[in-house]
Design a protein around this motif. Structure first.
Motif, PDB file in Angstrom:
ATOM      1  N   VAL A  39       0.813  -0.868  -0.256  1.00  0.00           N
ATOM      2  CA  VAL A  39      -0.208  -0.025  -0.004  1.00  0.00           C
ATOM      3  C   VAL A  39       1.253   1.247   0.340  1.00  0.00           C
ATOM      4  O   VAL A  39       0.250   2.541  -0.347  1.00  0.00           O
ATOM      5  N   TYR A  40       1.919   0.609   0.525  1.00  0.00           N
ATOM      6  CA  TYR A  40       3.303   2.295   0.899  1.00  0.00           C
ATOM      7  C   TYR A  40       3.990   2.357  -0.429  1.00  0.00           C
ATOM      8  O   TYR A  40       5.106   2.754   0.579  1.00  0.00           O
ATOM      9  N   VAL A  41       3.549   1.781  -1.274  1.00  0.00           N
ATOM     10  CA  VAL A  41       5.267   1.429  -2.333  1.00  0.00           C
ATOM     11  C   VAL A  41       5.372   2.646  -2.608  1.00  0.00           C
ATOM     12  O   VAL A  41       6.890   2.549  -3.234  1.00  0.00           O
ATOM     13  N   THR A  42       5.107   3.824  -2.310  1.00  0.00           N
ATOM     14  CA  THR A  42       6.047   4.750  -2.926  1.00  0.00           C
ATOM     15  C   THR A  42       7.461   5.291  -1.403  1.00  0.00           C
ATOM     16  O   THR A  42       7.867   6.549  -1.871  1.00  0.00           O
ATOM     17  N   LEU A  43       6.868   4.915  -0.731  1.00  0.00           N
ATOM     18  CA  LEU A  43       7.597   5.742   0.738  1.00  0.00           C
ATOM     19  C   LEU A  43       8.232   4.266   1.268  1.00  0.00           C
ATOM     20  O   LEU A  43       8.091   3.301   1.215  1.00  0.00           O
ATOM     21  N   LYS A 254      11.048 -15.896   0.859  1.00  0.00           N
ATOM     22  CA  LYS A 254      12.247 -14.646   1.021  1.00  0.00           C
ATOM     23  C   LYS A 254      10.619 -13.343   0.339  1.00  0.00           C
ATOM     24  O   LYS A 254      10.140 -13.710  -0.887  1.00  0.00           O
ATOM     25  N   ILE A 255      10.629 -12.274   0.983  1.00  0.00           N
ATOM     26  CA  ILE A 255       9.416 -11.195   1.146  1.00  0.00           C
ATOM     27  C   ILE A 255      10.294 -10.469   1.141  1.00  0.00           C
ATOM     28  O   ILE A 255      11.346 -10.142   2.017  1.00  0.00           O
ATOM     29  N   THR A 256      10.515  -9.641  -0.227  1.00  0.00           N
ATOM     30  CA  THR A 256      10.722  -7.915  -0.894  1.00  0.00           C
ATOM     31  C   THR A 256       9.347  -7.428  -1.027  1.00  0.00           C
ATOM     32  O   THR A 256       8.974  -7.084  -1.557  1.00  0.00           O
ATOM     33  N   TYR A 257       9.994  -6.045   0.143  1.00  0.00           N
ATOM     34  CA  TYR A 257       8.959  -4.800  -0.117  1.00  0.00           C
ATOM     35  C   TYR A 257      10.156  -3.928  -1.111  1.00  0.00           C
ATOM     36  O   TYR A 257      10.865  -3.490  -0.901  1.00  0.00           O
ATOM     37  N   ARG A 258       9.280  -3.325  -2.611  1.00  0.00           N
ATOM     38  CA  ARG A 258       9.649  -3.242  -3.129  1.00  0.00           C
ATOM     39  C   ARG A 258       9.267  -1.075  -3.017  1.00  0.00           C
ATOM     40  O   ARG A 258       8.030  -0.995  -2.853  1.00  0.00           O
ATOM     41  N   THR A 259      10.090   0.214  -2.887  1.00  0.00           N
ATOM     42  CA  THR A 259      10.130   0.696  -2.768  1.00  0.00           C
ATOM     43  C   THR A 259      10.283   1.731  -4.079  1.00  0.00           C
ATOM     44  O   THR A 259      11.668   2.022  -5.042  1.00  0.00           O
ATOM     45  N   ILE A 260       9.122   2.003  -4.709  1.00  0.00           N
ATOM     46  CA  ILE A 260       9.236   2.347  -5.835  1.00  0.00           C
ATOM     47  C   ILE A 260       8.444   4.052  -6.578  1.00  0.00           C
ATOM     48  O   ILE A 260       6.683   4.198  -6.050  1.00  0.00           O
ATOM     49  N   LYS A 261       8.899   5.031  -6.873  1.00  0.00           N
ATOM     50  CA  LYS A 261       8.163   6.081  -6.266  1.00  0.00           C
ATOM     51  C   LYS A 261       7.418   6.607  -7.708  1.00  0.00           C
ATOM     52  O   LYS A 261       6.032   7.459  -7.332  1.00  0.00           O
ATOM     53  N   ASP A 262       7.805   6.384  -8.853  1.00  0.00           N
ATOM     54  CA  ASP A 262       6.708   6.672  -9.949  1.00  0.00           C
ATOM     55  C   ASP A 262       5.900   5.239 -10.350  1.00  0.00           C
ATOM     56  O   ASP A 262       6.450   4.299 -10.327  1.00  0.00           O
ATOM     57  N   GLU A 263       4.945   5.754 -10.654  1.00  0.00           N
ATOM     58  CA  GLU A 263       3.847   5.429 -10.231  1.00  0.00           C
ATOM     59  C   GLU A 263       4.162   4.845 -11.908  1.00  0.00           C
ATOM     60  O   GLU A 263       4.005   3.107 -11.879  1.00  0.00           O
ATOM     61  N   ALA A 264       4.229   4.901 -12.733  1.00  0.00           N
ATOM     62  CA  ALA A 264       4.264   4.035 -14.404  1.00  0.00           C
ATOM     63  C   ALA A 264       4.848   3.282 -13.937  1.00  0.00           C
ATOM     64  O   ALA A 264       4.896   1.807 -14.678  1.00  0.00           O
ATOM     65  N   THR A 265       6.447   3.044 -13.007  1.00  0.00           N
ATOM     66  CA  THR A 265       6.988   1.791 -13.237  1.00  0.00           C
ATOM     67  C   THR A 265       6.926   1.091 -12.093  1.00  0.00           C
ATOM     68  O   THR A 265       7.152  -0.242 -12.496  1.00  0.00           O
TER      69      THR A 265
END
Length: 564
Positions: A39-43, A254-265
């Motif tokens: 839910v917080y992919v950008t943060l 293994k679980i990885t949370y990805r942080t991705i700030k750009d919506e298109a990406t």
């Protein structure tokens, strides 16, 4: 007692339709790794130390640090129950299980709750931090006391507790000054309720490398702005019953949370299978994803955060006048925002109470006319009210907005255009998340502040936003009489009485319009079918997805067959 009732405003039916139910003969599979855009992919993670009173702490540590209570996921819609487990920080009383707590009981004279802890749970060995040892009551007291003594503690957060002590190594007792309606949320499954050992603090609790808990995973890597990596805790204590059989948790290595700030990406990452799950997708991206990746599974849910433009009322500005605040609400065509901006994927009225809070929530049509008119587009009346307040020629004010929210960056200029039609000009100041959050918590925010804020639960949604001195009160609203009403709500044991009181308080604050009340959008969650035992559930405590992820497994053969 808390109720959720039908709490499935869109969540449950969508979950049921998501195909999350398992075939009767399907057995869990161990191994593999999963990449998640949460839910917080950008943060990125804000802090690893609960004492910082960081709202996102549970989200980032909840696979590692466990709590006294968690969601009973056997009551989920996917499992045939009634709960979608979408709410950001509310566990209905019939959907709470003990996590580190085995059982609990209320007692009188003094008023107290006695919590029996599970025996035989071990803190893992962590070189440079601690040797493996048993989890005991002193660990709970340590984490609670350190939180209570934090210089960043939310005002009044634990004022209801008279004393906490441990009569033996597997029992914790919390003695109360008065009954407190949110007792389970505050120290049991709340935003800051993770239990960690003193050894982590001695090594440095703010350093991710020292994080060490009793949970199903261990934090093994963190790159700010990129990823959190969690690896299976081989010594984890809990099991899950599936198809009548107990299975040791967790399933995935293994679980990885990805942080991705750009919506298109991050949309592209989901479409190409680089993300296995993406929890927060705006409606604008749904149809294209359904066409380009038709195998994706879906869940649609009404955002558990209200969207609004907050007005500071604790500084001198035209916005201190309620006529001005009401005028600016009437100047914004909210129906048009629902229909044209959100393409119907929003509810006109769903904050500060959420429709899932059955009983507490009153539909707009049941509200007084004075509240209803704040949601009707009436620029003529807006101009009249501005003139009455002495601003016939309008005025200019600044609004800060977080560049981390694509929705807000698109929506705020639209709001500004509406206001300009009644002579009010808004200067928009985009900010990175860290600076944006700091502006509010340090009270250096501008007169206008565009944000969304979690509903949390039916009492906290009012307390944290509209009572004196609260951290999440961007308007700086302060009224001693209103504060006293909130205190009375917390001391009231009877839920029906609390509901009546909270309904009245909700109407009162809506009428006073410390915000421009904006529509609440629907959000979509999507995942690939090789992610099993998952149906879009988001939280099993305050912003804590950890126990949900610990129960998922990966069908690696299916993933390979699908070409990923």
């Amino acid at each position: 007692m808390k109720i959720l009732g039908s709490a499935l405003f869109g969540g449950a039916m969508a979950l049921a339709a998501a195909g999350g139910a398992l075939a009767n003969d399907e057995k869990p599979k161990y191994g593999g790794s999963v990449e998640i855009g949460t839910v917080y992919v950008t943060l990125s993670a804000l802090s690893w130390d609960a004492q910082d009173f960081n709202w996102k702490h549970n989200h980032d540590t909840g696979l590692v640090y466990e709590q006294l209570f968690a969601a009973d996921l056997s009551k989920s819609v996917k499992a045939g129950g009634k709960h979608p487990f979408i709410a950001d920080a509310w566990l209905p009383s019939d959907a709470i299980r003990g996590e580190l707590a085995e059982s609990w009981e209320w007692k009188e004279n003094p008023l107290r709750i006695e919590i029996k802890l599970r025996k035989g749970i071990m803190w893992p060995d962590k070189p440079g931090v601690m040797k493996s040892r048993e989890f005991v009551a002193d660990d709970v007291l340590f984490a609670y006391t350190r939180l209570d003594e934090s210089p960043r503690k939310i005002k009044g957060y634990f004022d209801h507790i008279a004393k906490a002590h441990a009569p033996d190594k597997h029992t914790v007792v919390f003695e109360f000054k008065d009954y407190f309606a949110e007792w389970d949320y505050r120290f049991g499954y709340g935003y800051f309720s993770g239990i960690y050992p003193k050894e982590v603090v001695e090594a440095g609790a703010s350093n991710w490398k020292n994080v060490n808990g009793t949970g199903p995973y261990m934090l093994t890597d963190f790159v700010s702005g990129n990823s959190n990596v969690y690896s299976k805790n081989e010594g984890y204590w809990d099991k899950d019953k599936i198809g009548g059989q107990d299975y040791k948790l967790p399933f995935i290595d293994k679980i990885t949370y990805r942080t991705i700030k750009d919506e298109a990406t991050f949309i592209t990452a989901l479409r190409t299978g680089k993300l296995d799950i993406l929890e927060s997708i705006r409606w604008q991206n749904v149809e294209s994803l359904k066409k380009s990746a038709p195998q994706l599974k879906w869940n649609r849910w009404l955002n558990m955060s209200g969207t609004f433009l907050a007005f500071r009322v604790d500084v001198d500005s035209p916005l201190k006048d309620v006529r001005v605040r009401r005028a600016l609400n009437m100047a914004v065509n909210k129906d048009e925002i629902v229909k044209a901006y959100y393409n119907g994927n929003a509810e006109l009225f769903a904050y500060p109470m959420h429709p899932d809070y059955v009983g507490y929530f009153q539909p707009l049509k049941e509200m007084p006319a004075s509240v209803q008119e704040l949601f009707k587009y009436d620029p003529a009346k807006a101009k009249k009210l501005l003139a009455e307040a002495g601003y016939a020629k309008g005025f200019t004010f600044k609004t800060q907005v977080c560049s981390c929210s694509a929705d807000h960056m698109d929506l705020l200029p639209l709001v500004a255009a509406y206001l300009e039609q009644v002579g009010v000009k808004m200067e928009i100041q985009p900010m990175e998340y860290g600076a944006f959050l700091s502006a509010m918590t340090s009270r250096t925010l501008s007169v206008g502040y565009m944000m969304n804020n979690g509903h949390t639960n039916p009492t906290t949604t009012i307390r944290k936003s509209f009572t004196t001195g609260q951290q999440w009160n961007p308007s700086g609203w302060s009224d001693p009489k209103y504060d006293a009403k909130m205190d009375e709500v917390y001391r009231t044991k009877d839920e029906a009485t609390r509901i009546k009181m909270l309904r009245e308080m909700t109407i009162e604050i809506l009428d006073l319009a410390p915000y421009i009340w904006l529509p609440t959008p629907y959000i979509y969650t999507a995942w690939w079918p090789w992610v099993r035992n998952y149906a879009g559930e988001l939280r099993s405590g305050a912003v804590r997805p950890g126990p949900i992820y610990a129960r998922m497994w990966l069908d690696q053969e299916l993933k390979k067959k699908m070409g990923y």
